[in-house]
Design a protein around this motif. Structure first.
Motif, PDB file in Angstrom:
ATOM      1  N   LYS A   1       1.183  -0.841  -0.477  1.00 14.23           N
ATOM      2  CA  LYS A   1      -0.578  -0.077   0.070  1.00 14.23           C
ATOM      3  C   LYS A   1       0.991   1.153  -0.131  1.00 14.23           C
ATOM      4  O   LYS A   1       2.189   1.564   0.928  1.00 14.23           O
ATOM      5  CB  LYS A   1      -0.830   0.185   1.245  1.00 14.23           C
ATOM      6  CG  LYS A   1      -2.097   1.462   1.414  1.00 14.23           C
ATOM      7  CD  LYS A   1      -2.300   0.575   2.425  1.00 14.23           C
ATOM      8  CE  LYS A   1      -4.184   1.796   3.169  1.00 14.23           C
ATOM      9  NZ  LYS A   1      -2.372   3.424   3.946  1.00 14.23           N
TER      10      LYS A   1
ATOM     11  N   ASN B   1       1.162   4.983   1.501  1.00 15.86           N
ATOM     12  CA  ASN B   1       0.804   5.165   2.211  1.00 15.86           C
ATOM     13  C   ASN B   1       0.676   7.043   2.194  1.00 15.86           C
ATOM     14  O   ASN B   1       0.392   8.055   1.557  1.00 15.86           O
ATOM     15  CB  ASN B   1       1.894   5.063   3.442  1.00 15.86           C
ATOM     16  CG  ASN B   1       1.702   3.982   3.522  1.00 15.86           C
ATOM     17  OD1 ASN B   1       0.057   3.136   3.794  1.00 15.86           O
ATOM     18  ND2 ASN B   1       2.367   2.940   4.055  1.00 15.86           N
TER      19      ASN B   1
ATOM     20  N   GLY C   1      -9.955   5.912  -1.617  1.00 15.99           N
ATOM     21  CA  GLY C   1      -9.685   4.271  -2.579  1.00 15.99           C
ATOM     22  C   GLY C   1      -8.243   4.252  -1.595  1.00 15.99           C
ATOM     23  O   GLY C   1      -7.290   4.422  -0.642  1.00 15.99           O
ATOM     24  N   THR C   2      -7.941   2.912  -2.419  1.00 22.64           N
ATOM     25  CA  THR C   2      -6.244   2.547  -1.606  1.00 22.64           C
ATOM     26  C   THR C   2      -5.664   2.421  -2.793  1.00 22.64           C
ATOM     27  O   THR C   2      -6.315   1.511  -4.350  1.00 22.64           O
ATOM     28  CB  THR C   2      -7.095   0.496  -1.482  1.00 22.64           C
ATOM     29  OG1 THR C   2      -7.501   1.314  -0.455  1.00 22.64           O
ATOM     30  CG2 THR C   2      -5.335   0.485  -0.803  1.00 22.64           C
TER      31      THR C   2
ATOM     32  N   LEU D   1      -2.281   0.030  -4.451  1.00 20.35           N
ATOM     33  CA  LEU D   1      -1.869  -0.385  -3.779  1.00 20.35           C
ATOM     34  C   LEU D   1      -0.376  -0.187  -4.985  1.00 20.35           C
ATOM     35  O   LEU D   1      -0.649  -0.449  -5.964  1.00 20.35           O
ATOM     36  CB  LEU D   1      -2.106  -2.076  -4.335  1.00 20.35           C
ATOM     37  CG  LEU D   1      -3.262  -2.136  -2.893  1.00 20.35           C
ATOM     38  CD1 LEU D   1      -4.229  -3.709  -2.950  1.00 20.35           C
ATOM     39  CD2 LEU D   1      -3.020  -1.588  -1.258  1.00 20.35           C
TER      40      LEU D   1
ATOM     41  N   THR E   1      -5.934  -8.884  -4.528  1.00 20.61           N
ATOM     42  CA  THR E   1      -7.083  -8.204  -4.029  1.00 20.61           C
ATOM     43  C   THR E   1      -8.052  -8.607  -3.522  1.00 20.61           C
ATOM     44  O   THR E   1      -9.031  -8.240  -3.294  1.00 20.61           O
ATOM     45  CB  THR E   1      -7.062  -6.947  -5.531  1.00 20.61           C
ATOM     46  OG1 THR E   1      -7.210  -7.761  -6.021  1.00 20.61           O
ATOM     47  CG2 THR E   1      -5.468  -5.893  -5.305  1.00 20.61           C
TER      48      THR E   1
ATOM     49  N   GLU F   1     -13.642   6.305  -2.645  1.00 18.09           N
ATOM     50  CA  GLU F   1     -14.133   5.801  -1.725  1.00 18.09           C
ATOM     51  C   GLU F   1     -14.370   4.477  -1.783  1.00 18.09           C
ATOM     52  O   GLU F   1     -15.434   4.290  -2.678  1.00 18.09           O
ATOM     53  CB  GLU F   1     -14.516   6.017  -0.376  1.00 18.09           C
ATOM     54  CG  GLU F   1     -14.386   6.351   0.834  1.00 18.09           C
ATOM     55  CD  GLU F   1     -13.205   6.781   0.835  1.00 18.09           C
ATOM     56  OE1 GLU F   1     -11.869   5.893   1.318  1.00 18.09           O
ATOM     57  OE2 GLU F   1     -12.471   7.795   0.487  1.00 18.09           O
TER      58      GLU F   1
ATOM     59  N   VAL G   1      -9.705   0.268  -5.996  1.00 12.15           N
ATOM     60  CA  VAL G   1      -8.270  -0.702  -5.568  1.00 12.15           C
ATOM     61  C   VAL G   1      -7.934  -0.216  -6.745  1.00 12.15           C
ATOM     62  O   VAL G   1      -7.859  -0.453  -8.138  1.00 12.15           O
ATOM     63  CB  VAL G   1      -8.489  -1.351  -4.726  1.00 12.15           C
ATOM     64  CG1 VAL G   1      -7.583  -2.374  -4.587  1.00 12.15           C
ATOM     65  CG2 VAL G   1      -9.148  -1.881  -3.916  1.00 12.15           C
TER      66      VAL G   1
END
Ligand code: PMP
Length: 339
Positions: free
Chosen positions: A18, A20, A28-29, A31, A169, A295, A298
């Motif tokens: 991830k 940061n 959202g994320t 990676l 994922t 939100e 990924v």
């Protein structure tokens, strides 16, 4: 006992990490998949193995044979490792804009390296494509993988990288971003992911001085788009067969400078000591993410290689300064430390 039979058994299964600090404030994320965890320190190990295995199956490559490729270094490293494990010789042609480190690394693993001029047309007999082709014609029992057009390139990513992203994922990936050179890592993964979920959005990073973005948007191969640039690994002045434009939803152009600055930030702010094209992929991915990510989304960004190969370029303050790439803020910090 738990051990690998040879170095080639350690290819693949790279982690997903991830972002940061760099993703702060973005919904959202995000990676990243650092492919430097492969034994040759790049994602190219995957396709090198696949192309060699396919050539063996098809009877093109026989024991004692020679592998000849035009490679920017990473594919060469992958092929060299596979060749050592399987007992083949390697000859690589590289363009003279490649890092000296990359060339030294290839020679360290026993390959013969021929350096060719960059700023000549691909069909010029001096280009690294032409020299590789000619050697292949002249040397008996030689195999020219041609990563640009070899289906094994994208297939390796379809069979390994794509499933890894999907499984890691747990099927929640919504966006996939990658730099596009030969197109193998973008299109192999994109094909797999879109088969799993057709709504997954793919974003390809292109360099200034490359034909991809314009071709995607207009269908025109515009030679006026072609001019020299420094970023290594992404962008092309040809349309490789491994680039399937239907699998790439949009292209974003990333400058040499933006890519270089982001490469350094990744090392310092995320602890990911990555190559220059990785910085390009992350820069473009973050640009896209800031505008479009929601939100719950990924995004996965593939990071092709390791930072060691760029120590004399993006990780060298003098080189960055000479090219006008060092940002004021960073320059002041470097100056303060020296003072
Ligand atoms: N980055 C680097 C450092 C590379 O060597 C390559 C391969 N040309 C790429 C990115 C692009 O990957 P692909 O060839 O799979 O499109």
């Amino acid at each position: 006992m738990k051990y690998s039979d040879s170095i080639i058994d350690t290819i693949g299964n790279t982690p997903l990490i991830k972002l940061n600090k760099l993703a702060e404030g973005i919904p959202g994320t995000i990676l990243v998949k650092p492919e430097y965890f492969n034994p040759g320190n790049s994602m190219k190990d995957r396709m090198a193995l696949k192309m060699v295995e396919m050539a063996e199956e098809e009877g093109i490559l026989k024991p004692g044979g020679t592998i000849i490729e035009g490679t920017s270094g990473n594919t060469g490293m992958g092929l060299a490792l596979v060749a050592i494990a399987k007992g083949y010789k390697c000859i690589f042609t590289v363009s003279d804009k490649q890092s000296q480190e990359k060339i030294n690394i290839l020679r360290a693993v026993g390959a013969e390296v021929i350096v060719c001029p960059t700023n000549v047309a691909p069909d010029d007999p001096r280009s690294y494509y032409s020299v590789a082709k000619k050697l292949n014609e002249e040397i008996p029992n030689s195999f020219y993988p041609n990563q640009y057009d070899n289906p094994g390139n994208a297939l390796a990513h379809y069979e390994t990288t794509g499933p890894e992203v999907w499984e890691q994922t747990e099927g929640q990936v919504t966006h996939y971003a990658a730099g596009v050179g030969t197109g193998g890592s973008m299109c192999g993964v994109a094909r797999y992911l879109k088969e799993k979920n057709k709504d997954i959005v793919t974003i390809g990073m292109d360099s200034y001085g490359s034909v991809f973005k314009k071709y995607k948007e207009t269908g025109i191969f515009d030679e006026r788009e072609i001019y020299p640039y420094m970023l290594e690994g992404i962008g092309e002045d040809i349309l490789p067969k491994n680039v399937d434009f239907d699998l790439i939803d949009q292209f974003i152009k990333v400058s040499d400078k933006d890519a270089a600055v982001m490469t350094r930030r990744m090392a310092r702010e995320e602890g990911l000591f990555i190559g220059w094209s990785c910085g390009a992929a992350v820069h473009g991915a973050l640009q896209y993410a800031k505008e479009h990510l929601k939100e719950g989304d990924v995004m996965v960004v593939i990071l092709p290689d390791h930072g060691t190969r760029y120590l004399n370029k993006v990780y060298n303050d003098s080189w960055m300064k000479d090219h006008g790439f060092l940002e004021e803020r960073e320059f002041a910090t470097a100056g303060d430390i020296i003072a």
